[in-house]
Design an enzyme around this catalytic site. Sequence first.
Site, mmCIF file in Angstrom:
data_model
loop_
_atom_site.group_PDB
_atom_site.id
_atom_site.type_symbol
_atom_site.label_atom_id
_atom_site.label_comp_id
_atom_site.label_asym_id
_atom_site.label_seq_id
_atom_site.Cartn_x
_atom_site.Cartn_y
_atom_site.Cartn_z
ATOM 1 N N GLU A 117 40.758 25.888 31.354
ATOM 2 C CA GLU A 117 40.688 26.823 30.241
ATOM 3 C C GLU A 117 42.052 27.445 29.970
ATOM 4 O OE1 GLU A 117 36.061 28.080 30.160
ATOM 5 O OE2 GLU A 117 37.309 29.275 31.476
ATOM 6 N N CYS A 130 47.791 32.382 28.030
ATOM 7 C CA CYS A 130 47.512 32.343 29.470
ATOM 8 C C CYS A 130 47.129 30.909 29.822
ATOM 9 C CB CYS A 130 46.372 33.320 29.758
ATOM 10 S SG CYS A 130 45.858 33.316 31.477
ATOM 11 N N CYS A 137 40.816 26.001 42.393
ATOM 12 C CA CYS A 137 41.853 26.657 43.199
ATOM 13 C C CYS A 137 41.510 26.446 44.662
ATOM 14 C CB CYS A 137 41.869 28.155 42.876
ATOM 15 S SG CYS A 137 43.255 29.040 43.602
ATOM 16 N N CYS A 141 39.743 33.883 46.500
ATOM 17 C CA CYS A 141 39.698 35.326 46.293
ATOM 18 C C CYS A 141 38.270 35.676 45.860
ATOM 19 C CB CYS A 141 40.720 35.739 45.244
ATOM 20 S SG CYS A 141 42.377 35.179 45.701
ATOM 21 N N CYS A 144 37.196 36.530 42.156
ATOM 22 C CA CYS A 144 37.701 35.658 41.081
ATOM 23 C C CYS A 144 36.752 34.486 40.842
ATOM 24 C CB CYS A 144 39.083 35.138 41.459
ATOM 25 S SG CYS A 144 39.709 33.879 40.347
ATOM 26 N N GLU A 197 46.532 28.396 41.524
ATOM 27 C CA GLU A 197 47.653 29.104 42.139
ATOM 28 C C GLU A 197 48.923 28.322 41.804
ATOM 29 O OE1 GLU A 197 48.661 31.953 43.895
ATOM 30 O OE2 GLU A 197 50.498 30.815 43.591
ATOM 31 N N CYS A 370 40.565 38.107 32.388
ATOM 32 C CA CYS A 370 41.165 37.711 33.670
ATOM 33 C C CYS A 370 40.108 37.422 34.700
ATOM 34 C CB CYS A 370 41.960 38.856 34.292
ATOM 35 S SG CYS A 370 43.318 39.392 33.370
#
Length: 393
Positions: A117, A130, A137, A141, A144, A197, A370
């Site tokens: 995305e 963004c 990932c 986290c 997230c 990341e 975010c």
Amino acid sequence: MTAPIAPITQDVLTIPRKLPEGGKQNLVGLTRDQLRDTLIAAGTPERQANMRVGQVWQWIYHWGVRDFAQMTNLAKDYRSLLADNFVVDLPELVTRQISADGTRKYLVRIAGGHEVEVVYIPEETRGTLCISSQVGCTLTCSFCHTGTQKLVRNLTAGEIVGQVMLARDDLGEWPVPGAPKDETRRISNVVLMGMGEPLYNFENVRDAMKVVMDGEGLSLSRRRITLSTSGIVPEIARAAEEIGCLLAVSFHATTDAVRDKLVPVNKKWNIETLLNTLRDYPRLSNSERITFEYVMLKGVNDTDADAKRLVKLIQGIPAKINLIPFNEWPGAPYERSDWERIEAFADIVYKAGYASPIRTPRGEDIMAACGQLKSATERSRKSRAEIAAEAGL
Ligand code: SAH
Ligand code: SF4
């Protein structure tokens, strides 16, 4: 320096540059040097190579041209040589959603059928794109959404640059030959804050940013690009040297006990190690402050004591603190701090001498804020129980 973190093996995760259309090589994402070598390998005489690189580069990245036949300052024979060997290929735009607040979210398909995305956030004085650096990932986290999706693979440099080019297509931002120069840019800033990341896909991110920053093409200055990292210590100084863009760090907690849960890579490089590395960040100055991102989670990291500890910890580092109200996603194990709490926290940080903007959630209605990104079609995902167990919740 404890806890096993999934090993990162670049070779396994990175696919070779894709060869679409009958094995033709894609030129998007090659650095100038790579483009030069590639053109020579296809038969461009060496003495012409620099000139050809300049010409082709300008067509692709300044004018947004994809068809070699339109590259009219090249001789016809040379255009056919290019067309026989190469393509100018972008990832495929699958869907575009536009939020009530004007934010646009693109779902983009890359080779292998994977999806990432990309989000465009228009503001009064600027527009921020963004972009993503990985499908999924490796990190987990716990707040997230992307962290609930296993890493599928690294994006290639072409796929990273391609996200910027696709957004320019959609926003109608390529210059029109002969038209007066338009100084306002719809995409004025790029942030590597989408999925993944970026420092675990270092070379591809670096090469892609070199292309994006090149003054004869997309031409975004290095100070308009921000790379956000969860704190991959060994790659931070290298990012300053080899990329040179601005840096944001996902800090999120003021004790190792809490940061271990929120950003598990903290078990490998803890707060002290991270801060020491940031103090040595080669580009550190007041005009190029590091952004500390701090997600506001109700009852987890949002007390006055946290705020005070935070300013003490970062003492001496030119910094600004970006407070991010937590954005919810289905199954998320946290809640957003109350507004008064966020403001009280911001006030303490501000009074200690640091800018402490509160990031306005954008595009929440289309899950574009975010930490809400995740390609819904990816099958390889973690269960809620796995996420909670990994976070030690
Ligand atoms: N992987 C990079 C870039 C990621 S996203 C990194 O971790 O820094 C950009 C920011 O959004 C990070 O600071 C990330 O921690 C934060 N974020 C992730 N999930 C969020 C959520 N649900 N709500 C608010 N911020 C979130
Ligand atoms: Fe990965 Fe960043 Fe999400 Fe952590 S916050 S899981 S590093 S994308």
